[in-house]
Design an enzyme around this catalytic site. Structure first.
Site, mmCIF file in Angstrom:
data_model
loop_
_atom_site.group_PDB
_atom_site.id
_atom_site.type_symbol
_atom_site.label_atom_id
_atom_site.label_comp_id
_atom_site.label_asym_id
_atom_site.label_seq_id
_atom_site.Cartn_x
_atom_site.Cartn_y
_atom_site.Cartn_z
ATOM 1 N N TYR A 1 -7.189 2.074 5.665
ATOM 2 C CA TYR A 1 -6.257 1.012 5.282
ATOM 3 C C TYR A 1 -6.252 -0.184 6.238
ATOM 4 C CZ TYR A 1 -3.334 3.425 8.745
ATOM 5 O OH TYR A 1 -2.868 4.018 9.890
ATOM 6 N N ASP B 1 1.484 10.469 3.278
ATOM 7 C CA ASP B 1 2.118 11.336 4.277
ATOM 8 C C ASP B 1 1.058 12.238 4.902
ATOM 9 O OD1 ASP B 1 4.116 12.388 5.797
ATOM 10 O OD2 ASP B 1 4.875 13.743 4.254
ATOM 11 N N LYS C 1 2.293 4.589 1.321
ATOM 12 C CA LYS C 1 2.412 5.183 2.654
ATOM 13 C C LYS C 1 2.153 6.686 2.519
ATOM 14 C CE LYS C 1 5.414 5.332 6.701
ATOM 15 N NZ LYS C 1 5.186 6.768 6.986
ATOM 16 N N CYS D 1 10.117 50.295 -4.423
ATOM 17 C CA CYS D 1 9.885 51.742 -4.274
ATOM 18 C C CYS D 1 10.975 52.458 -3.495
ATOM 19 C CB CYS D 1 8.528 51.989 -3.605
ATOM 20 S SG CYS D 1 8.465 51.483 -1.868
ATOM 21 N N CYS E 1 13.083 48.797 0.165
ATOM 22 C CA CYS E 1 12.170 48.063 -0.723
ATOM 23 C C CYS E 1 12.744 48.023 -2.140
ATOM 24 C CB CYS E 1 10.801 48.734 -0.741
ATOM 25 S SG CYS E 1 9.648 47.996 -1.908
ATOM 26 N N LYS F 1 10.753 3.360 2.936
ATOM 27 C CA LYS F 1 10.714 4.806 2.760
ATOM 28 C C LYS F 1 11.522 5.219 1.537
ATOM 29 C CE LYS F 1 9.167 7.331 5.495
ATOM 30 N NZ LYS F 1 9.537 7.766 6.851
ATOM 31 N N CYS G 1 3.642 51.924 -3.146
ATOM 32 C CA CYS G 1 4.513 50.867 -3.649
ATOM 33 C C CYS G 1 3.743 50.079 -4.710
ATOM 34 C CB CYS G 1 4.940 49.957 -2.493
ATOM 35 S SG CYS G 1 6.101 48.651 -2.963
ATOM 36 N N CYS H 1 7.711 46.378 3.620
ATOM 37 C CA CYS H 1 7.739 47.733 3.084
ATOM 38 C C CYS H 1 6.495 48.447 3.598
ATOM 39 C CB CYS H 1 7.735 47.706 1.555
ATOM 40 S SG CYS H 1 7.481 49.352 0.814
ATOM 41 N N GLU I 1 0.847 -1.190 0.000
ATOM 42 C CA GLU I 1 0.000 0.000 0.000
ATOM 43 C C GLU I 1 0.886 1.246 0.000
ATOM 44 O OE1 GLU I 1 -3.288 -2.069 2.977
ATOM 45 O OE2 GLU I 1 -1.851 -0.614 3.737
#
Length: 672
Positions: free
Chosen positions: A226, A118, A116, A410, A407, A313, A431, A425, A114
């Site tokens: 499962y 996450d 796995k 600007c 920034c 894994k 901006c 900013c 099956e």
């Protein structure tokens, strides 16, 4: 389905019909009715259950939308321990596992493989086919009772189908967040100025621990089942159990496979290592189980894990490439986010040219330098990220990265608030990328849904000087539009019609569209429920805001700061004059009595058995009125936990009578 005047029978019929439609839609991908017809049936059921709560069934589909507030999660003990699996990362270790199994039980062994997934492991307990408990793994012996949250997940049946199940059984599953939902959630958080979630698993775990089940419902979690546990199972093999629980209404991934040998197992692993990018959710390996229950029992357990199962894994998908540069993006809230520009590299089936670095702290932690060879990883992440530097490859001419002090768009000096990782900013009104991002957010699907307007047209309108803020959108003329590049008369009229149609957008989405920092769509909905018009929101004090579920110190201060700005107040007045809805239009609840007529109530705090919205509906349905502030004319303060101290102090000072949750419910249930 014919309706009936008998509410108990109608509730039963609607429950059965809607559960059937949900099963067909979520398990078999079949839509037997239109969305509109389905929504009407569900709304009718909710109305009946509100009016006749004594007839509500335990497996009612209305539980899927949530609404339960949980102050804390009860600890429950697992009837069967939720053990972890031993992990392996190599073919050699997997073959060793096979040798141990065959040495113990002989060579006649069949395996089930099956994916796995996450996500977050969940235990689901059913009595007589009804879901009675959903619990997290916890320490394997005991976990948290999150039944209210579990009931919102549509892949989990509230009532098992058919009737051949044991009287008491438990199903194990993995709750997950699909990539698409994760991306939408992170986009919403980014727009609200909140920290992005790292990966779908973390997002799933955090969602299942939400105190408000309606938030869980909005996250659209899924669940693949499962495993099946019961005393005296009527099956000989794990594969038969998978087929049975699927028949009972549980969602089982169709990626599982029976394998007659360890070589077949390895074929399955190699196949899915290449194909796992096709799946809509994260998977980090393959679980291999002995199929026969008799052999499982013979093999037994170690202290921590079963001897009849192992998890293979996959290695995290990563690649090494060169860091060519660092770009700094300015978002709607002014957050300046670094993005690494990479030498193109193949990773997980796509060519990666950019990677997330998150913030200045991350640049410093990784000690990134231009010209470095860096490791880029996808793993469970959606957006590639840099995980490290190959220092052995660092050259003498590598250049340190200095985070900008001003920034990049600007030139305004950046600021960073105490306790925050991001630089911002502060020039939100001058901006350009901030202004354009605010405009794009305003017209987006989840906000005002001005579907005929797009980013390129907005940019043209901005550069032409026609639009500087969202209120300007409603002053656009046909003559201005047709002057834009590639803009015909039909397209111009479509944009104007789309803007006109957007004026029908409900208040909670208008509130989200304003782009108040930290106010995402969920928070906007909470605010609209408790403060049902703009004036109530503008007049709300800090204590009143933080008393609303999900509203903390940061959000409350952001709202107060927004309304203190005269330019924002002027903007709101212009939007109001343009015809946007700044008042909630939720249908008033059906009148049940006049026992609260002439009485006014303030609701404050968190409640255990009912939500604040349900309290408000009860007051209105019995003839009372809900107000937002305490005054001498107030009749009662309905006080829950975590009520603001200033509100309590003011009520005491004015001699306002306070009702606990129980006292109020007794008041509305008593005969008058």
């Amino acid at each position: 389905m014919a309706t009936t005047q008998d509410p108990a029978l109608e509730i039963q019929e609607l429950t059965q019909k809607i559960n059937h439609l949900n099963y067909q839609y979520y398990q078999n991908s079949v839509s037997e009715v239109s969305d509109l017809e389905f929504d009407k049936m569900l709304k009718r059921l909710e109305e009946l259950e509100t009016k006749y709560p004594e007839y509500k069934l335990p497996h009612s589909p209305s539980q899927r939308v949530g609404g339960t507030i949980t102050k804390s999660f009860e600890t429950v003990y697992h009837r069967w321990p939720m053990l972890s699996l031993s992990n392996t990362y190599s073919e050699e270790e997997l073959r060793e596992f096979d040798k141990r199994v065959r040495k113990a039980v002989g060579d006649d062994v069949e395996y089930v493989c099956e994916q796995k997934f996450d996500g977050v492991a969940i235990s689901l307990t059913y009595e007589n086919g009804k879901l009675v408990q959903g619990a997290t793994r916890g320490d394997g012996t005991r976990g948290d009772n999150i039944t209210a949250n579990v009931k919102t997940i549509r892949d989990i049946p509230l009532q098992a189908a058919d009737e051949d199940y044991p009287a008491l059984f438990e199903v194990r599953g993995e709750v997950f967040m699909p990539f698409r939902v994760f991306e939408e959630l992170n986009l919403e958080r980014e727009e609200a100025g909140e920290q992005l979630l790292a990966n779908p698993r973390n997002a799933t775990s955090g969602t299942l621990k939400q105190q408000d089940s309606s938030v869980v419902a909005s996250r659209k979690l899924g669940c693949f089942s499962y495993g099946l546990l019961a005393d005296n199972l009527p099956f000989d093999t794990h594969s038969e159990s998978l087929q049975a629980i699927q028949k009972w209404g549980f969602k089982v991934s169709d990626t599982w496979r029976k394998c007659s040998s360890i070589d077949k197992v390895l074929d399955y692993i190699n196949e899915w290592e290449k194909r796992r990018s096709e799946l809509p959710i994260a998977t980090d390996g393959v679980v291999v189980k002995v199929n026969s229950y008799a052999l499982q029992e013979e093999l037994g357990f170690t202290a921590k894990s079963p001897r009849w199962a192992i998890a293979y894994k996959y290695a995290a998908e990563n690649a090494a490439t060169k860091l060519l540069g660092m770009q700094y993006q300015v978002g709607r809230t002014g957050a300046v986010t670094p993005v690494a520009l990479l030498e193109p590299v193949q990773l997980a089936g796509t060519v990666v040219k950019r990677a997330s670095v998150h913030n200045a702290n991350e640049i410093q932690r990784l000690d990134l330098r231009l010209g470095d060879t860096v490791f880029v990883e996808k793993g469970g992440e959606i957006i590639p990220k840099i995980t490290g530097v190959d220092l052995a490859q660092r050259t003498d001419d590598s250049q340190p990265i200095f985070y900008p002090t001003h920034c990049p768009a600007c030139g305004t000096e950046l600021v960073r608030s105490e306790g925050e990782a991001q630089f911002y900013c502060p020039n939100e009104k001058g901006c350009e990328p901030q202004i354009l991002a605010k405009l794009e957010h305003f017209i987006s699907r989840k906000a005002m849904n001005v579907d005929e307007l797009g980013p390129k047209t907005l940019e043209q309108l901005y550069k032409a000087g026609y639009v500087r803020n969202v209120a300007d959108l409603y002053d656009i003329t046909f003559e201005q539009l047709v002057q834009l590049d590639r803009m015909g008369e039909k397209s111009a009229n479509n944009i104007l019609n789309s803007l006109e149609k957007s004026k029908e957008t409900p208040y909670e989405r208008v509130l989200f569209a304003l782009g108040i920092r930290f106010v995402g769509s969920t928070v906007a909905k909470k605010l609209a429920e408790q403060l049902p018009d703009l004036e109530a929101l503008r007049g709300a004090a800090y204590d009143e805001l933080v008393a609303i579920n999900e509203i903390g110190d940061r959000i409350a201060n952001s709202i107060l700061h927004y309304f203190q700005d005269p330019d924002h107040v002027e903007l709101l007045e212009r939007l109001k004059a343009a015809g946007l809805k700044f008042k909630s239009e939720n249908t008033a609840p059906e009148v049940q009595s006049n026992k609260l007529e002439g009485l006014t109530f303030v609701i404050s705090g968190v409640f255990q058995s009912v939500s604040r919205d349900e309290l408000q509906q009860l007051i209105i349905s019995h003839g009372g009125k809900v107000v937002s502030s305490i005054s001498k004319k107030l009749s009662y303060l309905v006080a829950g936990d975590k009520m603001g101290p200033s509100k309590l102090e003011k009520a005491d000072k004015l001699g306002i009578k306070m009702l606990s949750e129980g006292e109020f419910l007794d008041m509305v249930s008593q005969e008058r």
